[in-house]
Motif scaffolding. Structure first.
Motif, PDB file in Angstrom:
ATOM      1  N   SER A  97       0.863  -1.193  -0.120  1.00  0.00           N
ATOM      2  CA  SER A  97       0.046  -0.097   0.036  1.00  0.00           C
ATOM      3  C   SER A  97       0.955   1.223  -0.148  1.00  0.00           C
ATOM      4  N   PHE A  98       1.933   1.257   0.605  1.00  0.00           N
ATOM      5  CA  PHE A  98       2.883   2.605   0.764  1.00  0.00           C
ATOM      6  C   PHE A  98       3.497   2.698  -0.814  1.00  0.00           C
ATOM      7  N   LEU A  99       3.897   1.381  -1.249  1.00  0.00           N
ATOM      8  CA  LEU A  99       4.458   1.664  -2.722  1.00  0.00           C
ATOM      9  C   LEU A  99       3.583   1.863  -3.488  1.00  0.00           C
ATOM     10  N   SER A 100       2.399   1.499  -3.334  1.00  0.00           N
ATOM     11  CA  SER A 100       1.102   2.038  -4.468  1.00  0.00           C
ATOM     12  C   SER A 100       1.004   3.465  -4.605  1.00  0.00           C
ATOM     13  N   LEU A 101       0.771   3.804  -3.144  1.00  0.00           N
ATOM     14  CA  LEU A 101       0.563   5.319  -2.949  1.00  0.00           C
ATOM     15  C   LEU A 101       1.549   6.077  -3.583  1.00  0.00           C
ATOM     16  N   ALA A 102       2.902   5.605  -3.199  1.00  0.00           N
ATOM     17  CA  ALA A 102       4.039   6.377  -4.000  1.00  0.00           C
ATOM     18  C   ALA A 102       4.010   6.292  -5.272  1.00  0.00           C
ATOM     19  N   ALA A 103       3.686   5.448  -5.945  1.00  0.00           N
ATOM     20  CA  ALA A 103       3.752   5.172  -7.311  1.00  0.00           C
ATOM     21  C   ALA A 103       2.462   6.118  -7.784  1.00  0.00           C
TER      22      ALA A 103
ATOM     23  N   ALA B 134      -5.270   7.593 -11.077  1.00  0.00           N
ATOM     24  CA  ALA B 134      -6.358   7.576 -10.374  1.00  0.00           C
ATOM     25  C   ALA B 134      -6.759   6.037  -9.855  1.00  0.00           C
ATOM     26  N   MET B 135      -6.613   5.016 -10.783  1.00  0.00           N
ATOM     27  CA  MET B 135      -6.701   3.634 -10.599  1.00  0.00           C
ATOM     28  C   MET B 135      -5.828   3.160  -9.491  1.00  0.00           C
ATOM     29  N   ALA B 136      -4.777   3.479  -9.826  1.00  0.00           N
ATOM     30  CA  ALA B 136      -3.539   3.149  -8.756  1.00  0.00           C
ATOM     31  C   ALA B 136      -3.851   3.491  -7.339  1.00  0.00           C
ATOM     32  N   PHE B 137      -4.577   5.013  -7.181  1.00  0.00           N
ATOM     33  CA  PHE B 137      -4.988   5.428  -6.116  1.00  0.00           C
ATOM     34  C   PHE B 137      -6.088   4.552  -5.251  1.00  0.00           C
ATOM     35  N   LEU B 138      -6.848   4.324  -6.025  1.00  0.00           N
ATOM     36  CA  LEU B 138      -8.211   3.438  -5.744  1.00  0.00           C
ATOM     37  C   LEU B 138      -7.638   2.025  -5.111  1.00  0.00           C
ATOM     38  N   SER B 139      -6.624   1.557  -6.059  1.00  0.00           N
ATOM     39  CA  SER B 139      -5.870   0.395  -5.579  1.00  0.00           C
ATOM     40  C   SER B 139      -5.418   0.575  -4.325  1.00  0.00           C
ATOM     41  N   TRP B 140      -4.723   1.802  -3.858  1.00  0.00           N
ATOM     42  CA  TRP B 140      -4.108   1.627  -2.755  1.00  0.00           C
ATOM     43  C   TRP B 140      -4.981   1.761  -1.609  1.00  0.00           C
ATOM     44  N   PHE B 141      -6.092   2.503  -1.814  1.00  0.00           N
ATOM     45  CA  PHE B 141      -7.144   2.587  -0.838  1.00  0.00           C
ATOM     46  C   PHE B 141      -7.601   1.199  -0.409  1.00  0.00           C
ATOM     47  N   LEU B 142      -8.068   0.544  -1.201  1.00  0.00           N
ATOM     48  CA  LEU B 142      -8.521  -0.729  -0.943  1.00  0.00           C
ATOM     49  C   LEU B 142      -7.178  -1.742  -0.302  1.00  0.00           C
ATOM     50  N   SER B 143      -6.090  -1.647  -0.657  1.00  0.00           N
ATOM     51  CA  SER B 143      -5.081  -2.170  -0.143  1.00  0.00           C
ATOM     52  C   SER B 143      -4.769  -1.975   1.397  1.00  0.00           C
ATOM     53  N   LEU B 144      -4.859  -0.765   1.516  1.00  0.00           N
ATOM     54  CA  LEU B 144      -4.874  -0.055   2.965  1.00  0.00           C
ATOM     55  C   LEU B 144      -5.979  -0.719   3.803  1.00  0.00           C
ATOM     56  N   SER B 145      -7.229  -0.736   3.256  1.00  0.00           N
ATOM     57  CA  SER B 145      -8.203  -1.300   3.798  1.00  0.00           C
ATOM     58  C   SER B 145      -8.025  -2.845   4.383  1.00  0.00           C
ATOM     59  N   SER B 146      -7.682  -3.467   3.452  1.00  0.00           N
ATOM     60  CA  SER B 146      -7.377  -4.776   3.798  1.00  0.00           C
ATOM     61  C   SER B 146      -6.336  -4.910   4.909  1.00  0.00           C
ATOM     62  N   SER B 147      -5.311  -4.058   4.748  1.00  0.00           N
ATOM     63  CA  SER B 147      -4.195  -4.154   5.785  1.00  0.00           C
ATOM     64  C   SER B 147      -4.838  -3.887   7.143  1.00  0.00           C
ATOM     65  N   LEU B 148      -5.588  -2.712   7.379  1.00  0.00           N
ATOM     66  CA  LEU B 148      -6.098  -2.420   8.613  1.00  0.00           C
ATOM     67  C   LEU B 148      -7.104  -3.361   9.185  1.00  0.00           C
ATOM     68  N   PHE B 149      -8.062  -3.931   8.298  1.00  0.00           N
ATOM     69  CA  PHE B 149      -8.932  -5.248   8.723  1.00  0.00           C
ATOM     70  C   PHE B 149      -8.114  -6.099   9.377  1.00  0.00           C
ATOM     71  N   ASN B 150      -7.078  -6.828   8.558  1.00  0.00           N
ATOM     72  CA  ASN B 150      -6.234  -7.973   9.127  1.00  0.00           C
ATOM     73  C   ASN B 150      -5.505  -7.552  10.371  1.00  0.00           C
ATOM     74  N   LEU B 151      -4.816  -5.978  10.478  1.00  0.00           N
ATOM     75  CA  LEU B 151      -4.300  -5.776  11.619  1.00  0.00           C
ATOM     76  C   LEU B 151      -5.063  -5.734  12.759  1.00  0.00           C
ATOM     77  N   TRP B 152      -6.509  -5.219  12.574  1.00  0.00           N
ATOM     78  CA  TRP B 152      -7.347  -5.494  13.593  1.00  0.00           C
ATOM     79  C   TRP B 152      -7.842  -6.794  14.173  1.00  0.00           C
ATOM     80  N   LEU B 153      -7.667  -7.863  13.274  1.00  0.00           N
ATOM     81  CA  LEU B 153      -7.941  -9.237  13.492  1.00  0.00           C
ATOM     82  C   LEU B 153      -6.505  -9.876  14.393  1.00  0.00           C
ATOM     83  N   LEU B 154      -5.418  -9.228  14.028  1.00  0.00           N
ATOM     84  CA  LEU B 154      -4.208  -9.923  14.473  1.00  0.00           C
ATOM     85  C   LEU B 154      -4.220 -10.295  15.852  1.00  0.00           C
ATOM     86  N   PRO B 155      -4.639  -9.202  16.722  1.00  0.00           N
ATOM     87  CA  PRO B 155      -4.363  -9.654  18.263  1.00  0.00           C
ATOM     88  C   PRO B 155      -5.143 -10.778  18.759  1.00  0.00           C
ATOM     89  N   SER B 156      -6.405 -11.122  18.099  1.00  0.00           N
ATOM     90  CA  SER B 156      -7.393 -11.881  18.537  1.00  0.00           C
ATOM     91  C   SER B 156      -7.077 -13.474  17.988  1.00  0.00           C
TER      92      SER B 156
END
Lengths: 151, 151
Positions: free
Chosen positions: B91-97, B128-150
């Motif tokens: 997600s960081f790399l696609s935001l940068a790109a 713009a499409m790369a930006f949307l892909s970044w946003f979805l990738s960040l969402s996935s990352s946050l959801f999985n991070l939220w799940l990680l402690p449980s």
């Protein structure tokens, strides 16, 4: 509460904040001094974001100075959440700004007639400093995020 | 284990992964088809990153399909950590790109003689499409991070 180096209110955090502010000031200086930066959107974006990073980092540095040298206030979950989210958003914005600046300056460097003297080197140095500021800002955010569940 | 929509192995995660892959493919198509993108560093960077995002997202989409339609495998902490870190880095790399591409294409749009036809509009759509892909990738990352402690 265990002492995590780099979390809010420690000397590690103070060093990170000062680093962010110094790199942001350096980036602004390289970009603004004697350069007509406002004809490029990416450079205006960088200046705006660095102008946001500096007061944010200095404010939190003051909090850290107070906490290290005078008295440790009790950490509150709400305040720590705001700090984490603010660091987060600013780190994304400064990554975006530094990448934009780097790509535009490398494009200007490649095309003839744009870079008079060492102008494009200055743009690149400014982007590099913004990148370092992003890295420190991300570190602060991660340290505080790590601390968040234990507060 | 509670069911968090968007975490690894749910139908929400499948939708996020498919969205990432579709936007990354769209970004690649707008950038590569009939365009000499390799003369600009930022565009090569975008193509490289989107070429990394597509197999990553499709692999995890296959895992989700298996998990949703056939049998839920037990989540392992190590695998989930790898997924979170991979999403994070991508997600960081696609935001940068996407930011680099957007700034370079707006610079090209502003300068005369570079954009023949609707070339720069295509670059902007790709960003713009790369930006949307970044946003979805960040969402996935946050959801999985939220799940990680449980886990």
């Amino acid at each position: 509460m265990e002492e995590l180096p780099g979390a809010l209110g420690t000397s590690g955090s103070l060093a990170l904040r000062l680093g962010q502010a110094i790199f942001a000031v350096g980036s602004l200086l390289f970009m603004c001094l004697d350069v007509e930066f406002y004809s490029y959107t990416a450079f205006c974006f960088l200046v705006t974001i660095m102008g946001l990073v500096i007061p944010w980092s200095l404010t939190l540095a003051v909090v850290d100075v107070f906490s290290v040298f005078i008295r440790r206030p009790s950490r509150q979950r709400g305040i720590l959440s705001i700090v984490v989210i603010g660091d987060w958003v600013l780190s994304f914005l400064s990554l975006a700004a530094s990448c934009s600046t780097a790509s535009v300056s490398s494009l200007l460097l490649a095309s003839e007639g744009f870079c008079i003297g060492k102008l494009c080197t200055r743009y690149q140095l400014s982007a590099a400093m913004a990148f370092l500021s992003w890295f420190l800002s991300l570190s602060s955010s991660l340290f505080n995020l790590w601390l968040l569940p234990s507060v």
